[in-house]
Write a protein that holds these residues in place. Structure first.
Motif, mmCIF file in Angstrom:
data_model
loop_
_atom_site.group_PDB
_atom_site.id
_atom_site.type_symbol
_atom_site.label_atom_id
_atom_site.label_comp_id
_atom_site.label_asym_id
_atom_site.label_seq_id
_atom_site.Cartn_x
_atom_site.Cartn_y
_atom_site.Cartn_z
ATOM 1 N N LEU A 1 -24.340 -22.335 -14.729
ATOM 2 C CA LEU A 1 -24.100 -23.156 -15.915
ATOM 3 C C LEU A 1 -23.927 -22.290 -17.159
ATOM 4 O O LEU A 1 -23.062 -22.550 -18.003
ATOM 5 N N THR A 2 -24.703 -21.195 -17.262
ATOM 6 C CA THR A 2 -24.572 -20.285 -18.402
ATOM 7 C C THR A 2 -23.201 -19.627 -18.423
ATOM 8 O O THR A 2 -22.533 -19.552 -19.462
ATOM 9 N N VAL B 1 -16.196 -21.510 -21.286
ATOM 10 C CA VAL B 1 -15.535 -22.643 -21.951
ATOM 11 C C VAL B 1 -15.710 -22.581 -23.457
ATOM 12 O O VAL B 1 -14.765 -22.807 -24.226
ATOM 13 N N PHE B 2 -16.921 -22.251 -23.939
ATOM 14 C CA PHE B 2 -17.232 -22.426 -25.359
ATOM 15 C C PHE B 2 -17.438 -21.118 -26.129
ATOM 16 O O PHE B 2 -17.521 -21.171 -27.358
ATOM 17 N N VAL B 3 -17.584 -19.964 -25.497
ATOM 18 C CA VAL B 3 -17.908 -18.737 -26.230
ATOM 19 C C VAL B 3 -16.781 -17.718 -26.154
ATOM 20 O O VAL B 3 -16.230 -17.292 -27.182
ATOM 21 N N TRP B 4 -16.456 -17.270 -24.967
ATOM 22 C CA TRP B 4 -15.495 -16.185 -24.811
ATOM 23 C C TRP B 4 -14.098 -16.528 -25.331
ATOM 24 O O TRP B 4 -13.464 -15.677 -25.965
ATOM 25 N N PRO B 5 -13.520 -17.749 -25.088
ATOM 26 C CA PRO B 5 -12.188 -18.041 -25.667
ATOM 27 C C PRO B 5 -12.191 -17.977 -27.184
ATOM 28 O O PRO B 5 -11.275 -17.409 -27.792
#
Length: 341
Positions: free
Chosen positions: A72-73, A79-83
Motif C-alpha cells: 500500500l505504501t 500514485v500520489f508522490v513520485w509523479p
C-alpha cells in the motif's frame, strides 16, 4: 466434600440451622453448575487464545499485514508522490526559472527603457502643464468665485436668520417689555403692596385671637387624653401581654410534656425493644447466609481443583461467623446467641 454433622443447636441456634441448610442446597444446585460452566468456558478461551489465535496471528496475520502495508505504501507513492515530485523537479521548476529569466530580461531591456522615455518626454511635461493650469485657475477663477459665493451666503444668512430677529427684538419686544415693566411697578405700588399689608394684619389678628387659643386648647385636650385614657390603656395592654405570655408558656410546657409522654416514650420503647432486636436478627441472618455461600464455594473449589500448593488440608466443618475449622480455637459466639443467653 464433607458436610457438617453436628446436631442442630450445638452452639449455633435453631434460626442459624434453618437458614444454613436451604442456602447450602441452593448453592449446590444453582451456583455450582453455573460456576462450573463458567470455569470450563474460561479454560477453553484461554487454551484457544494460547494455542490457536496466538500462532495464527504471529505466523499468518502479522506477516500478511506487513506485506499489505508495504504494498500500500509503494502504491500510494507511485500514485500520489513520485509523479508530482518528477513533475515539479523536471517540468515546473525549469519552466519557472526560464520564465523568471525571461521576465528579468524583458524588464531590463524593454520595460525599464520604455518607462524612462515615457516619464521624460510625456508624463513630466504633462504634469508641469497641468500644475501651471491649476495654479492659474485657482488664482483667477476659483478664489474670486469662492469670495462671491461667501458674500452671497453671508447676506442670505443675515437676511433669513439675523435681521428679522434683531428688528423683532428692537421694535416689538423691547417696547412691549418696557410697557409691562411700568405696568408691573404701578400694580405693585398701588395694588399688591396695600393688599399684602392688609393680609399681614388679618393674619396677625387670626393668629392672636383664633389659631393660638385653638392650639392651646388642643394641646390641653391632648395632655388630658394621654393622662386619663391612653396611659391607663397602655398599662392595661402591657399587663394583658405579660399575662398572655405566661399562659402561652404554660400551654407550651403542657403540650411538650404530653407529646413526650404519649409519643416520644412509646416510640423510644418500640425502637429499643422491637425494631433494634429485629434489625440485629436480620443482620445475623444475612451474615449467616453470606458465610454459608462462601463456605460452599470454597468447598466446591476444593472438590473440583484440589487444595492449592502450600495450603494444608483442614476440616471443612467451620463454625458460623468464623473461618476457624472445628478442632482449632473455638469461634466466638454469634450475637444472636449472646442475646438469647
Amino acid at each position: 466434600m464433607e458436610l457438617d454433622t453436628r446436631p442442630p443447636g450445638g452452639g449455633e441456634g435453631c434460626l442459624v440451622g434453618v437458614v444454613r441448610v436451604p442456602v447450602k442446597i441452593v448453592a449446590v444446585l444453582v451456583v455450582l453448575p453455573v460456576r462450573l460452566v463458567w470455569d470450563l468456558l474460561v479454560a477453553l478461551a484461554r487454551a484457544a487464545r494460547r494455542h490457536v489465535l496466538g500462532p495464527f496471528h504471529r505466523h499468518v496475520l502479522a506477516p500478511l499485514g506487513r506485506a499489505l502495508g508495504l504494498a500500500l505504501t509503494v502504491a500510494l507513492k507511485l500514485v500520489f508522490v513520485w509523479p508530482w515530485a518528477a513533475l515539479w523537479r523536471y517540468v515546473l521548476a525549469p519552466a519557472g526559472r526560464g520564465i523568471g529569466w525571461l521576465a528579468a530580461a524583458v524588464h531590463a531591456y524593454l520595460l525599464a527603457p520604455a518607462g524612462r522615455i515615457l516619464y521624460t518626454y510625456v508624463f513630466r511635461p504633462l504634469g508641469a502643464a497641468l500644475a501651471w493650469a491649476g495654479r492659474g485657475g485657482l488664482r483667477y477663477l476659483i478664489v474670486p468665485l469662492g469670495k462671491g459665493l461667501r458674500w452671497v451666503a453671508w447676506a442670505l444668512a443675515m437676511t433669513l436668520f439675523v435681521w428679522p430677529w434683531v428688528g423683532l427684538w428692537r421694535y416689538v419686544l423691547t417696547p412691549a417689555g418696557q410697557a409691562l415693566a411700568r405696568l408691573a411697578r404701578a400694580a405693585h405700588r398701588y395694588l399688591l403692596t396695600p393688599l399684602g399689608h392688609g393680609l399681614a394684619r388679618l393674619g396677625s389678628v387670626l393668629h392672636r385671637y383664633l389659631l393660638r387659643p385653638l392650639g392651646l386648647g388642643l394641646a390641653w385636650l391632648a395632655r388630658e387624653l394621654y393622662r386619663w385614657v391612653l396611659a391607663p390603656l397602655g398599662r392595661v395592654l402591657v399587663w394583658a401581654w405579660h399575662v398572655a405570655g405566661r399562659i402561652l408558656r404554660a400551654l407550651w410546657r403542657g403540650v411538650t410534656w404530653t407529646s413526650r409522654v404519649l409519643v416520644g416514650r412509646p416510640l423510644s420503647r418500640v425502637h429499643r425493644h422491637v425494631l433494634a432486636p429485629a434489625g440485629r436478627a436480620v443482620r445475623s441472618v444475612w451474615r449467616t447466609v453470606r458465610h454459608t455461600v462462601r463456605e460452599v464455594r470454597a468447598d466446591v473449589k476444593r472438590a473440583l481443583f484440589g487444595n492449592p500448593a502450600g495450603e494444608p488440608t483442614r476440616s471443612r466443618a467451620r463454625t458460623l461467623g468464623s473461618t476457624t475449622p472445628v478442632g482449632d480455637t473455638p469461634a466466638p459466639e454469634s450475637p444472636l446467641r449472646t442475646r438469647q443467653g
